[in-house]
Design a protein around this motif. Structure first.
Motif, PDB file in Angstrom:
ATOM      1  N   ARG A  30       0.832  -1.208   0.000  1.00 15.48           N
ATOM      2  CA  ARG A  30       0.000   0.000   0.000  1.00 15.48           C
ATOM      3  C   ARG A  30       0.863   1.253   0.000  1.00 15.48           C
ATOM      4  O   ARG A  30       0.562   2.246  -0.693  1.00 15.48           O
ATOM      5  CB  ARG A  30      -0.926  -0.020   1.217  1.00 15.48           C
ATOM      6  CG  ARG A  30      -1.750   1.245   1.437  1.00 15.48           C
ATOM      7  CD  ARG A  30      -2.602   1.582   0.214  1.00 15.48           C
ATOM      8  NE  ARG A  30      -3.769   0.729   0.089  1.00 15.48           N
ATOM      9  CZ  ARG A  30      -4.349   0.418  -1.063  1.00 15.48           C
ATOM     10  NH1 ARG A  30      -3.838   0.870  -2.208  1.00 15.48           N
ATOM     11  NH2 ARG A  30      -5.406  -0.350  -1.104  1.00 15.48           N
TER      12      ARG A  30
ATOM     13  N   SER B 257      -1.188   2.310  -6.292  1.00 12.59           N
ATOM     14  CA  SER B 257      -2.116   2.091  -7.406  1.00 12.59           C
ATOM     15  C   SER B 257      -2.535   0.636  -7.549  1.00 12.59           C
ATOM     16  O   SER B 257      -3.505   0.326  -8.252  1.00 12.59           O
ATOM     17  CB  SER B 257      -1.477   2.557  -8.722  1.00 12.59           C
ATOM     18  OG  SER B 257      -0.340   1.779  -9.037  1.00 12.59           O
TER      19      SER B 257
ATOM     20  N   LEU C  23      -4.349  -2.669  -6.652  1.00 13.08           N
ATOM     21  CA  LEU C  23      -5.512  -3.072  -5.876  1.00 13.08           C
ATOM     22  C   LEU C  23      -5.112  -4.122  -4.841  1.00 13.08           C
ATOM     23  O   LEU C  23      -4.385  -5.064  -5.136  1.00 13.08           O
ATOM     24  CB  LEU C  23      -6.576  -3.673  -6.788  1.00 13.08           C
ATOM     25  CG  LEU C  23      -7.531  -2.716  -7.494  1.00 13.08           C
ATOM     26  CD1 LEU C  23      -8.302  -3.453  -8.578  1.00 13.08           C
ATOM     27  CD2 LEU C  23      -8.494  -2.104  -6.485  1.00 13.08           C
TER      28      LEU C  23
ATOM     29  N   TYR D 242      -7.030  -2.258   2.699  1.00 12.99           N
ATOM     30  CA  TYR D 242      -7.543  -2.958   1.525  1.00 12.99           C
ATOM     31  C   TYR D 242      -8.569  -2.151   0.737  1.00 12.99           C
ATOM     32  O   TYR D 242      -9.248  -1.269   1.270  1.00 12.99           O
ATOM     33  CB  TYR D 242      -8.164  -4.291   1.944  1.00 12.99           C
ATOM     34  CG  TYR D 242      -7.146  -5.307   2.400  1.00 12.99           C
ATOM     35  CD1 TYR D 242      -6.390  -6.028   1.480  1.00 12.99           C
ATOM     36  CD2 TYR D 242      -6.915  -5.532   3.757  1.00 12.99           C
ATOM     37  CE1 TYR D 242      -5.439  -6.949   1.890  1.00 12.99           C
ATOM     38  CE2 TYR D 242      -5.966  -6.459   4.184  1.00 12.99           C
ATOM     39  CZ  TYR D 242      -5.232  -7.156   3.240  1.00 12.99           C
ATOM     40  OH  TYR D 242      -4.291  -8.059   3.654  1.00 12.99           O
ATOM     41  N   ASP D 243      -8.682  -2.521  -0.542  1.00 15.96           N
ATOM     42  CA  ASP D 243      -9.707  -1.939  -1.411  1.00 15.96           C
ATOM     43  C   ASP D 243     -10.983  -2.766  -1.412  1.00 15.96           C
ATOM     44  O   ASP D 243     -12.076  -2.227  -1.631  1.00 15.96           O
ATOM     45  CB  ASP D 243      -9.183  -1.857  -2.853  1.00 15.96           C
ATOM     46  CG  ASP D 243      -7.966  -0.959  -2.963  1.00 15.96           C
ATOM     47  OD1 ASP D 243      -8.150   0.267  -2.904  1.00 15.96           O
ATOM     48  OD2 ASP D 243      -6.849  -1.486  -3.093  1.00 15.96           O
ATOM     49  N   HIS D 244     -10.852  -4.061  -1.191  1.00 12.63           N
ATOM     50  CA  HIS D 244     -12.037  -4.922  -1.248  1.00 12.63           C
ATOM     51  C   HIS D 244     -11.783  -6.170  -0.399  1.00 12.63           C
ATOM     52  O   HIS D 244     -10.644  -6.630  -0.263  1.00 12.63           O
ATOM     53  CB  HIS D 244     -12.345  -5.337  -2.687  1.00 12.63           C
ATOM     54  CG  HIS D 244     -13.788  -5.665  -2.914  1.00 12.63           C
ATOM     55  ND1 HIS D 244     -14.702  -4.733  -3.350  1.00 12.63           N
ATOM     56  CD2 HIS D 244     -14.494  -6.817  -2.748  1.00 12.63           C
ATOM     57  CE1 HIS D 244     -15.892  -5.293  -3.459  1.00 12.63           C
ATOM     58  NE2 HIS D 244     -15.792  -6.568  -3.098  1.00 12.63           N
TER      59      HIS D 244
ATOM     60  N   LEU E 125     -15.132  -0.184   4.037  1.00 16.87           N
ATOM     61  CA  LEU E 125     -14.461  -1.180   3.204  1.00 16.87           C
ATOM     62  C   LEU E 125     -15.498  -1.965   2.413  1.00 16.87           C
ATOM     63  O   LEU E 125     -16.373  -2.613   3.003  1.00 16.87           O
ATOM     64  CB  LEU E 125     -13.622  -2.121   4.065  1.00 16.87           C
ATOM     65  CG  LEU E 125     -12.934  -3.290   3.343  1.00 16.87           C
ATOM     66  CD1 LEU E 125     -12.017  -2.789   2.238  1.00 16.87           C
ATOM     67  CD2 LEU E 125     -12.160  -4.148   4.338  1.00 16.87           C
TER      68      LEU E 125
ATOM     69  N   VAL F  58     -13.920  -5.721  -9.677  1.00 17.33           N
ATOM     70  CA  VAL F  58     -13.167  -4.652  -9.004  1.00 17.33           C
ATOM     71  C   VAL F  58     -12.031  -4.168  -9.901  1.00 17.33           C
ATOM     72  O   VAL F  58     -11.774  -2.956 -10.004  1.00 17.33           O
ATOM     73  CB  VAL F  58     -12.631  -5.158  -7.643  1.00 17.33           C
ATOM     74  CG1 VAL F  58     -11.674  -4.132  -7.040  1.00 17.33           C
ATOM     75  CG2 VAL F  58     -13.772  -5.430  -6.686  1.00 17.33           C
TER      76      VAL F  58
ATOM     77  N   ARG G  97     -11.633  -0.405 -11.501  1.00 12.82           N
ATOM     78  CA  ARG G  97     -10.421   0.386 -11.288  1.00 12.82           C
ATOM     79  C   ARG G  97      -9.851   0.851 -12.624  1.00 12.82           C
ATOM     80  O   ARG G  97      -9.423   2.011 -12.763  1.00 12.82           O
ATOM     81  CB  ARG G  97      -9.390  -0.439 -10.518  1.00 12.82           C
ATOM     82  CG  ARG G  97      -7.984   0.169 -10.440  1.00 12.82           C
ATOM     83  CD  ARG G  97      -7.967   1.536  -9.738  1.00 12.82           C
ATOM     84  NE  ARG G  97      -8.323   1.433  -8.354  1.00 12.82           N
ATOM     85  CZ  ARG G  97      -7.470   1.222  -7.366  1.00 12.82           C
ATOM     86  NH1 ARG G  97      -6.188   1.061  -7.628  1.00 12.82           N
ATOM     87  NH2 ARG G  97      -7.884   1.173  -6.119  1.00 12.82           N
TER      88      ARG G  97
ATOM     89  N   PRO H 125      -8.755   4.916  -8.890  1.00 11.33           N
ATOM     90  CA  PRO H 125      -8.968   4.651  -7.469  1.00 11.33           C
ATOM     91  C   PRO H 125     -10.217   5.348  -6.944  1.00 11.33           C
ATOM     92  O   PRO H 125     -10.600   6.424  -7.398  1.00 11.33           O
ATOM     93  CB  PRO H 125      -7.721   5.219  -6.784  1.00 11.33           C
ATOM     94  CG  PRO H 125      -6.689   5.257  -7.868  1.00 11.33           C
ATOM     95  CD  PRO H 125      -7.434   5.545  -9.137  1.00 11.33           C
ATOM     96  N   GLN H 126     -10.885   4.731  -5.956  1.00  9.69           N
ATOM     97  CA  GLN H 126     -12.030   5.330  -5.301  1.00  9.69           C
ATOM     98  C   GLN H 126     -11.594   6.527  -4.474  1.00  9.69           C
ATOM     99  O   GLN H 126     -10.444   6.617  -4.037  1.00  9.69           O
ATOM    100  CB  GLN H 126     -12.716   4.319  -4.387  1.00  9.69           C
ATOM    101  CG  GLN H 126     -13.308   3.118  -5.117  1.00  9.69           C
ATOM    102  CD  GLN H 126     -13.919   2.133  -4.133  1.00  9.69           C
ATOM    103  OE1 GLN H 126     -13.746   2.253  -2.918  1.00  9.69           O
ATOM    104  NE2 GLN H 126     -14.629   1.161  -4.666  1.00  9.69           N
TER     105      GLN H 126
ATOM    106  N   LYS I 137      -9.165   6.451  -1.353  1.00 10.41           N
ATOM    107  CA  LYS I 137      -8.161   5.387  -1.500  1.00 10.41           C
ATOM    108  C   LYS I 137      -7.017   5.944  -2.347  1.00 10.41           C
ATOM    109  O   LYS I 137      -7.198   6.857  -3.160  1.00 10.41           O
ATOM    110  CB  LYS I 137      -8.763   4.162  -2.180  1.00 10.41           C
ATOM    111  CG  LYS I 137      -9.770   3.421  -1.318  1.00 10.41           C
ATOM    112  CD  LYS I 137      -9.093   2.673  -0.201  1.00 10.41           C
ATOM    113  CE  LYS I 137     -10.093   1.826   0.588  1.00 10.41           C
ATOM    114  NZ  LYS I 137      -9.454   1.096   1.695  1.00 10.41           N
TER     115      LYS I 137
END
Length: 403
Positions: free
Chosen positions: A116, A121, A123, A147-149, A166, A389, A393, A398-399, A402
Motif C-alpha cells: 500500500r 495504485s 488493488l 484494503y480496497d475490497h 471497506l 473490481v 479500477r 482509485p475510489q 483510497k
C-alpha cells in the motif's frame, strides 16, 4: 496505473496463500477466473500443491508460512520477515492488477501494508474476512485502512466492514465445492480391504506440524481406550503433504489398524466410509459437516498462547457449525478437556448411540445452506468479484479516499 496485461490482454493476479485451506481457495479462484476470462488471466505469487497444479509457480514453498501461535512463530520470525520483503519486492517487479491475500493474515496483511505504501495504485483484496465478530473487532477498521475490497465467506460478515468504509462481497464458503458430501464409501472400503463389520473412524490431526505433534498422542490413546469395547475399530487418517511423514511415523504403532491416505478424493471417500470422526478444529470441521459425518472436535495450543487469546475471544465456540447454530451440536474438547478419556467417551457415544449420530446429521443441514451449498459456486462468485473490481479500477481509477 493498471498492472501489466497477460500476454493475451487479461489481468495479472498476484495470489498469496499460506496454508492448505488457503491453497484450496486459491486454486478454485484461479480455475474460476480462467473460465470467466476465457483463459485471459495471468497468475503469480505464493501457493501450495493445488495452486501449482493450476499453473502457479510459487515464489517460495508455501510450507514456510504454515505457522500458528505466538510461541510456534517466534523461532521462524527472521525468515518470515525475509519472505515478506521478498514478496513485496516481487509485487513491485510484477506490478499486478491486484494482490489477493488469502487468509493467513500474519503474512498477507504485512505484505499488503508494505505494498500500500510502496505502490498505492495496486488493488489490494483480501479473501476470507477476519472473524471480527469473534475477537479483535478493531480489525475491521484496520483492514479498511489497507484494503480496497474484501471477500467474505459468511453471509453476516459484510456489515462489520462496510460500516468502516471497506467494500465487502459475500461469496460463500468454498468448502462446499470440494466434494466432501460426494465420497464413495463402498469403493474406499474395497480399495483398502475394509470389511463390512469394521468400525471406521476418520482421524484428522490437522495440517500444521504443531497440531500433529500435540494431538496425535491423545488421538492414539483415545483409540486404545475404545478398542476393548469396539474390537473391529480401525482408523483412517487423511493427511496433507506438508505433514505426511510426521503423521506416518506417529501412527506406525497405533493399537488399531490404521490407513493413511492423501488427497481430497481419498479423504472424502474416507468420510463416506466412516461412522464418526475425531478432528482438529479447523476448516475440516466444515467438510465433515457437509459430509454429514458425526464428529468430535479437539484442539490444544501452547497454554500461554491460549491465556492471551482468551482475553480477546468474544464467542462461545470454536467450531463454525456450533457458532452458526449458537449451540453445542458438535462436541468441542479443548485444552485441558482434550484428553483421551473425554475424547473416547464422546466418540464412543457417536459410535454407539444412533440418536446422537442423527442429531448431528440433522443439525448440520441448516449450516450447509448458510455456507452456500446448492447455489452459484463460491469460487465463481469470488473470481467475478475480483474481476469486477479490477474492471472498475481500470475504468474509473482509485475510489475517493483510497490511494
Amino acid at each position: 496505473m493498471s498492472g501489466p496485461l497477460a500476454a493475451d490482454g487479461g489481468p495479472t493476479l498476484f495470489l498469496i496463500a499460506g496454508e492448505p485451506s488457503g491453497d484450496a481457495l486459491g486454486a478454485r479462484l484461479m480455475s474460476a477466473a480462467r473460465r470467466l476470462t476465457g483463459g485471459k488471466v495471468r497468475f503469480v505469487g505464493i501457493g501450495g500443491e493445488k495452486m501449482m497444479a493450476e499453473g502457479l509457480v510459487s515464489l517460495f514453498p508455501m510450507a514456510e508460512l504454515t505457522l500458528f501461535g505466538i510461541f510456534e512463530l517466534l523461532p521462524h520470525l527472521p525468515n518470515l520477515i525475509r519472505r515478506i520483503d521478498q514478496t513485496v519486492a516481487e509485487v513491485m517487479r510484477v506490478h499486478p492488477d491486484a494482490v489477493i491475500g488469502i487468509d493467513s493474515p500474519g503474512f498477507t496483511v504485512r505484505v499488503a501494508k508494505k505494498v500500500r505504501v510502496a505502490a498505492p495504485s495496486i488493488l489490494l483484496i483480501h479473501y476470507v474476512a477476519p472473524t471480527v465478530w469473534a475477537w479483535k473487532p478493531k480489525r475491521a477498521a484496520k483492514y479498511a485502512a489497507i484494503y480496497d475490497h474484501l471477500l467474505a465467506v459468511l453471509p453476516f460478515e459484510p456489515p462489520y466492514f462496510e460500516r468502516e468504509g471497506l467494500a465487502c462481497t459475500f461469496v460463500g464458503h468454498s468448502v462446499v465445492e470440494g466434494g466432501a458430501g460426494k465420497g464413495d464409501g463402498v469403493g474406499f472400503r474395497n480399495r483398502h480391504g475394509i470389511g463390512p463389520a469394521d468400525r471406521v473412524v476418520a482421524v484428522l490431526p490437522g495440517s500444521r506440524k504443531g497440531e500433529v505433534s500435540r494431538l496425535l498422542p491423545d488421538f492414539r490413546a483415545t483409540m486404545e481406550r475404545l478398542l476393548p469395547s469396539h474390537p473391529n475399530l480401525m482408523a483412517v487418517v487423511p493427511t496433507v503433504a506438508t505433514v505426511r511423514d510426521r503423521v506416518a511415523a506417529a501412527i506406525a504403532d497405533w493399537p488399531v489398524r490404521t490407513v493413511l491416505v492423501e488427497g481430497d478424493t481419498e479423504k472424502y471417500d474416507a468420510f463416506a466410509a466412516a461412522e464418526a470422526a475425531l478432528a482438529a478444529s479447523g476448516t475440516v470441521s466444515l467438510e465433515l459437516a457437509l459430509a454429514r459425518l458425526p464428529t468430535v472436535i479437539a484442539y490444544r495450543l501452547n497454554p500461554v498462547t491460549v491465556a492471551l487469546y482468551r482475553r480477546l475471544i468474544r464467542v462461545k465456540y470454536v467450531n463454525l457449525v456450533n457458532l452458526m447454530l449458537d449451540r453445542m451440536l458438535v462436541p468441542e474438547l479443548l485444552q485441558q478437556d482434550c484428553r483421551p478419556d473425554r475424547l473416547a467417551m464422546e466418540l464412543g457415544r457417536l459410535l454407539d448411540d444412533p440418536a446422537a449420530r442423527q442429531a448431528q446429521i440433522d443439525g448440520v443441514a441448516e449450516v450447509a445452506r448458510w455456507l452456500g451449498q446448492g447455489d452459484t459456486p463460491p469460487s465463481e462468485r469470488a473470481a467475478r468479484a475480483v474481476l469486477d473490481v479490477i474492471a472498475e479500477r481500470r475504468l474509473n481509477g482509485p475510489q475517493e479516499g483510497k490511494p
